[in-house]
Design an enzyme around this catalytic site. Sequence first.
Site, PDB file in Angstrom:
ATOM      1  N   LEU A  57      -3.272   4.669   3.654  1.00  0.00           N
ATOM      2  CA  LEU A  57      -2.447   4.412   2.477  1.00  0.00           C
ATOM      3  C   LEU A  57      -2.275   5.726   1.710  1.00  0.00           C
ATOM      4  CD1 LEU A  57      -1.242   1.962   0.835  1.00  0.00           C
ATOM      5  CD2 LEU A  57      -3.177   2.328  -0.688  1.00  0.00           C
ATOM      6  N   TYR A  99       1.888  -4.819  -2.875  1.00  0.00           N
ATOM      7  CA  TYR A  99       1.290  -4.821  -4.211  1.00  0.00           C
ATOM      8  C   TYR A  99       1.025  -3.393  -4.664  1.00  0.00           C
ATOM      9  CZ  TYR A  99      -3.411  -3.896  -2.311  1.00  0.00           C
ATOM     10  OH  TYR A  99      -4.498  -3.325  -1.707  1.00  0.00           O
ATOM     11  N   LYS A 101       1.427  -0.726   1.420  1.00  0.00           N
ATOM     12  CA  LYS A 101       0.410  -1.420   0.609  1.00  0.00           C
ATOM     13  C   LYS A 101       0.695  -2.919   0.689  1.00  0.00           C
ATOM     14  CE  LYS A 101      -2.175  -0.699  -3.701  1.00  0.00           C
ATOM     15  NZ  LYS A 101      -3.518  -0.493  -3.155  1.00  0.00           N
ATOM     16  N   GLU A 154      -9.896   6.143   6.432  1.00  0.00           N
ATOM     17  CA  GLU A 154     -10.044   6.099   4.965  1.00  0.00           C
ATOM     18  C   GLU A 154     -11.081   5.035   4.660  1.00  0.00           C
ATOM     19  OE1 GLU A 154      -6.395   4.707   3.092  1.00  0.00           O
ATOM     20  OE2 GLU A 154      -5.990   3.370   4.775  1.00  0.00           O
TER      21      GLU A 154
HETATM   22  N1  PLP Z   1      -6.754   3.280   0.843  1.00  0.00           N
HETATM   23  C1  PLP Z   1      -6.731   1.936   0.838  1.00  0.00           C
HETATM   24  C2  PLP Z   1      -6.767   1.221   2.133  1.00  0.00           C
HETATM   25  C3  PLP Z   1      -6.675   1.230  -0.377  1.00  0.00           C
HETATM   26  O1  PLP Z   1      -6.660  -0.115  -0.366  1.00  0.00           O
HETATM   27  C4  PLP Z   1      -6.672   1.951  -1.587  1.00  0.00           C
HETATM   28  C5  PLP Z   1      -6.636   1.264  -2.873  1.00  0.00           C
HETATM   29  O2  PLP Z   1      -6.668   0.063  -2.962  1.00  0.00           O
HETATM   30  C6  PLP Z   1      -6.696   3.347  -1.530  1.00  0.00           C
HETATM   31  C7  PLP Z   1      -6.733   3.985  -0.305  1.00  0.00           C
HETATM   32  C8  PLP Z   1      -6.642   4.152  -2.790  1.00  0.00           C
HETATM   33  O3  PLP Z   1      -5.322   4.125  -3.304  1.00  0.00           O
HETATM   34  P1  PLP Z   1      -5.092   4.391  -4.845  1.00  0.00           P
HETATM   35  O4  PLP Z   1      -5.674   5.722  -5.132  1.00  0.00           O
HETATM   36  O5  PLP Z   1      -3.619   4.425  -5.006  1.00  0.00           O
HETATM   37  O6  PLP Z   1      -5.759   3.297  -5.586  1.00  0.00           O
END
Ligand code: PLP
Length: 287
Positions: free
Chosen positions: A207, A36, A151, A183
């Site tokens: 991620l 996603y 993701k 994270e």
């Molecule tokens: N890390 C994880 C595990 C996430 O699920 C998300 C966002 O859902 C992020 C980091 C932040 O990613 P983004 O900045 O692309 O929303």
Amino acid sequence: MADALSTCLLDGALLPTSSARISPFDRGFLFGDGIYEVVPCYGGRPFRLPAHFDRLEAGLDALGIHNPYPRARWAELIQALITANGGGDMGLYLEITRGTEQGRDFLPQPGMNPTIFGFCWRLEVARPEQLERGISVVTLEDIRWLRCDIKSIALLAPVMLRMEAKRRGADEAILVRQGRLAEGSSSAVFVVNDGRIATAPASNERLPSITRLVVGEVIVALGLPLEVREIHHDEIYTSDEIWIASATREVMPVTLLDGRALGTGKPGPIWRRVFDEYQAFKKREAA
Ligand code: PLP
């Protein structure tokens, strides 16, 4: 999170969200076999769409799921979905699963037709009093798998972690794996010590957050130093500031860590500068 807006995208067509249906034999439902994206949209325009395409394509490649559209077609569909829902500031969710079979076999059939689903919701900007207060986080052991760079729609571990954070009265969990900061359960993390900002590098344990990239650009634009390096678990307790970053929460200051005030217990001055400049970036790019 606000409710889904009235029009959604299913397999290339726009339709009323309330009438969208998919088969229970979809591999997304049976196996969590899909990916996603969450794209923030400002002024009716998707923010940093090319970076979202990069991550989406990397995820599909990693899982061997056929990408049904070139970027130009994806962009058209995304714009049509935004417009059909009245434009403005919104979050846009896109899910691509491997598709539907007639039964349930771990091994997917070759040449499957992916299922594509998209919907939007109104973005709620953080209220000034929320920004004044900051957020509360707890540290938890990272119980996720070793491909956190994908993701994946299989989100059971982050759901459990977020429930545990809530049970402990916190808004988010900061995850630690083998003594290192991974994270947030659904966010990237920055720490500030003596004016030096640090964020952990890309790896299979994290991620590749798009917001983290943008915040990195903001930091550089402000002429502030940014270190991309592993962050030891202990370091976060002595940090002056911690921020979490994600598409829909942007960059938020942490004021409570494991039930204790972090730093002064108030959002830090460096966060404030980065937050303000982030808003300026958004406005400029939406214009
Ligand atoms: N890390 C994880 C595990 C996430 O699920 C998300 C966002 O859902 C992020 C980091 C932040 O990613 P983004 O900045 O692309 O929303």
